[in-house]
Enzyme design. Sequence first.
Site, PDB file in Angstrom:
ATOM      1  CG  HIS A 135     -30.436 -23.904 -15.882  1.00 44.62           C
ATOM      2  ND1 HIS A 135     -30.711 -22.599 -16.200  1.00 44.62           N
ATOM      3  CD2 HIS A 135     -31.611 -24.494 -15.588  1.00 44.62           C
ATOM      4  CE1 HIS A 135     -32.021 -22.414 -16.119  1.00 44.62           C
ATOM      5  NE2 HIS A 135     -32.583 -23.548 -15.752  1.00 44.62           N
TER       6      HIS A 135
ATOM      7  CB  ALA B 131     -15.174  -8.256  -5.123  1.00 45.32           C
TER       8      ALA B 131
ATOM      9  CB  THR C 166      -4.731  -7.961   0.985  1.00 40.87           C
ATOM     10  OG1 THR C 166      -5.148  -6.907   1.846  1.00 40.87           O
ATOM     11  CG2 THR C 166      -3.923  -8.988   1.754  1.00 40.87           C
TER      12      THR C 166
ATOM     13  CG  ASP D 229      -2.070  -0.998   1.062  1.00 36.92           C
ATOM     14  OD1 ASP D 229      -2.204  -1.590  -0.025  1.00 36.92           O
ATOM     15  OD2 ASP D 229      -2.824  -1.177   2.034  1.00 36.92           O
TER      16      ASP D 229
END
Length: 178
Positions: A157, A62, A32, A24
Amino acid sequence: SEKGFIKVDRYQRTNVHNIFALGDCTDTLQLTPAALAEGHCFADTQFGGNERFADLEDVATAVFSHPNIGTVGLSEKDAEKKYGHIKVFKSDFRPLKHTMTQSTERSIMKIIVDAKSDRVVGMHMVGAHAGEMMQGFAAAIKCHITKKQLDSVIGIHPTSAEEFVTMRTMAYEKGKVE
């Protein structure tokens, strides 16, 4: 840097030859898993005799909100800038699991394709389990899956992920046609 990050090259080296930085504090992906990949690559290069760097293209991300947001690859804007002519496939639907309930929850999905090569260069979703789905599709995009190959996949499905492999009708095109 201007934004307060430490500038590094692809091997995490700063402008001082024997000082490295990752994660970071650098101007790379603020995730991360990206920092973990950078750390593994740094250790392999510096201590393992295996020179390599973290490939931070097409990393799935996400937001675990309700509904989830999941994305991998390029946005429409970035894809058009990089490839010129793109095709966009979209779906806005009510998942089958909600058809027997009072829920009005919907899912939105988008596939972005480089028109010249047919390569899928971006996939985006807002809906339940979007983050989980993008992780699987990230591998396909990393391996340069084409829209034709994606269309050949037989879906499970009834799942929302099935929608990504059954989107056959282009919603619109953008950019210069060669």
